[in-house]
Enzyme design. Structure first.
Site, PDB file in Angstrom:
ATOM      1  N   ARG A 163       0.835  -1.219   0.000  1.00  0.00           N
ATOM      2  CA  ARG A 163       0.000   0.000   0.000  1.00  0.00           C
ATOM      3  C   ARG A 163       0.866   1.264   0.000  1.00  0.00           C
ATOM      4  O   ARG A 163       0.570   2.248   0.692  1.00  0.00           O
ATOM      5  CB  ARG A 163      -0.941   0.032   1.216  1.00  0.00           C
ATOM      6  N   SER A 237     -10.576  -0.429   3.385  1.00  0.00           N
ATOM      7  CA  SER A 237      -9.833  -0.547   4.655  1.00  0.00           C
ATOM      8  C   SER A 237      -9.380   0.840   5.096  1.00  0.00           C
ATOM      9  O   SER A 237      -8.725   1.545   4.326  1.00  0.00           O
ATOM     10  CB  SER A 237      -8.589  -1.420   4.474  1.00  0.00           C
ATOM     11  N   GLU A 333      -4.544   3.837   5.990  1.00  0.00           N
ATOM     12  CA  GLU A 333      -4.309   3.536   4.568  1.00  0.00           C
ATOM     13  C   GLU A 333      -4.861   4.679   3.721  1.00  0.00           C
ATOM     14  O   GLU A 333      -4.295   5.047   2.704  1.00  0.00           O
ATOM     15  CB  GLU A 333      -5.009   2.233   4.175  1.00  0.00           C
TER      16      GLU A 333
END
Ligand code: FAD
Ligand code: EPU
Length: 337
Positions: A163, A237, A333
């Site tokens: 990520r 998320s 995130e």
């Protein structure tokens, strides 16, 4: 080029946060970028927006929002094994997936149904179900908005991580991606390592999965646990899964025997943020219009009229309790604006 002023961003972010942008331009082609450079609304304060599925707006945006809508999917080259596809940054990611699945270009199918645009995919090196963008990414084109020049970045230049990429670090905020090239395989190459995918294959009694079957299974798995942003506001998320040392993991495991973990290639242990959050009692818990989703604790949702600040306050509480119980600091995130 149309410059809109003081417009609501509610329909431009999947969290459904109702804030305003001072200026808003929808970019349809590269030529418009030159126009923007000489426009009076071009300022230091600007934000590049794709589908808004990985952002949380916490206040009105007092600058320029550049919404990327550069279109087009083209096959550049191919041989008997591989094909190179180029897509405009504004192409909807799922449209590119559908194009590749239809043509049996392998490599992208496990990334089915991830919301957003092609241009945002390299930003956090999108990943799901055993595949990451970096494994099929060839290079990208874009503009350095500070130096006003075009640049090309290959796979190594992008410094992809979990990520993560150079665009979330040293190039954050001023590199506008205009197109992305992917290298895909014409030979069947199914990635079936992820347990829920294997379970689904058993359930469906499939022997040699086709690319369409894999894509279909991934879509079904996702639909069974992720909230549809068209119905419930969310950005996937909220936090990354924490990566901890083996040592720290062994200590935690003594106290929390059922802790969920995966060993990564680099030797660190990845643990489920969703599990940590659930163990702190947050799963399905709601405060006003903000909640931790009842089927997936890692996804924070907006049931209607939550403000970005309310989502952020909720996330801070979640972080605090996880830190207190497990000693682990969750890292966002999503991009908080
Ligand atoms: P935006 O949210 O608009 O932008 C995200 C970031 O990219 C911002 O910092 C923005 O400035 C930057 N950006 C966007 N376009 C450009 C451009 N052209 N040039 C430069 N910078 C740009 N992500 C995963 O990795 N895996 C998943 O499985 C996954 N599942 C999700 C499920 C749901 C239900 C939702 C809502 C989100 C999910 N996400 C997932 C997160 C999200 O879909 C991805 O991060 C996606 O790539 C974001 O695309 P976007 O166009 O909406 O980007
Ligand atoms: N879990 C719980 N409780 C929960 C949620 C999860 O205990 O409420 C545990 C379960 O044991 C489950 C494990 O966590 O088996 C993993 O859950 P899941 O398969 O749902 O995946 P995840 O780790 O929560 C990650 C990505 C997703 C991606 C999926 C599938 C991150 C931060 N998230 O989620 O990506 O779709 O794996 O590969 O890495 C996103 O980035 O927005 C996103 C949705």
């Amino acid at each position: 080029m149309q410059i809109q002023e003081n417009i609501s961003l509610k329909k431009y972010n999947t969290f459904g946060i109702d804030v305003k942008a001072r200026y808003f331009i929808e970019l349809k082609n590269e030529e418009q970028i030159e126009e923007i450079f000489s426009s009076e609304v071009n300022s230091e304060k600007r934000f590049i927006l794709g589908g808004g599925s990985n952002v949380l707006f916490t206040k009105n945006y007092e600058g320029l929002i550049l919404k990327n809508s550069i279109s087009g999917i083209n096959k550049l080259t191919e041989d008997s094994n591989e094909v190179i596809i180029e897509a405009g940054a504004g192409v909807i990611w799922q449209d590119l997936v559908n194009y590749c699945v239809k043509n049996k270009y392998w490599g992208i199918e496990n990334l089915s149904l991830i919301p957003g645009t092609v241009g945002a995919a390299p930003i956090q090196n999108i990943g799901a179900y055993g595949q990451e963008l970096k494994n099929i990414f060839l290079n990208l084109n874009g503009f350095d908005l500070l130096e006003k020049v075009k640049r090309n970045y290959n796979n190594e230049d992008c410094q992809f991580g979990y990520r993560d990429s150079i665009f979330k670090n040293s190039l954050k905020g001023f590199f506008l991606i205009t197109s992305v090239q992917l290298k895909l395989s014409k030979r069947a190459n199914p990635i079936l390592s992820y347990q829920p995918v294997m379970d689904e294959i058993d359930k469906r009694n499939i022997n040699n999965s086709t690319i369409a079957q894999i894509s279909d299974m991934i879509c079904d798995i996702r639909k069974s646990k992720l909230p549809d942003p068209n119905e419930i506001g969310n950005a996937g998320s909220f936090f990354k899964n924490p990566e901890i040392s083996e040592n720290t993991f062994e200590h935690l495991k003594k106290e929390f025997k059922d802790i969920n973990s995966y060993k990564t290639e680099s030797g660190v242990v990845k643990i489920s943020a969703g599990w940590l959050i659930e163990k702190c009692g947050w799963k399905g818990k709601r405060k006003g219009d903000v909640a931790s989703f009842e089927k997936q604790a890692l996804i924070l949702v907006n049931y209607g009229n939550a403000t970005g600040k309310e989502v952020l306050d909720f996330a801070e509480e979640v972080k605090k309790t996880v830190k207190e119980k497990f000693g682990i600091l969750l890292i966002e995130e999503i991009n908080i604006i």
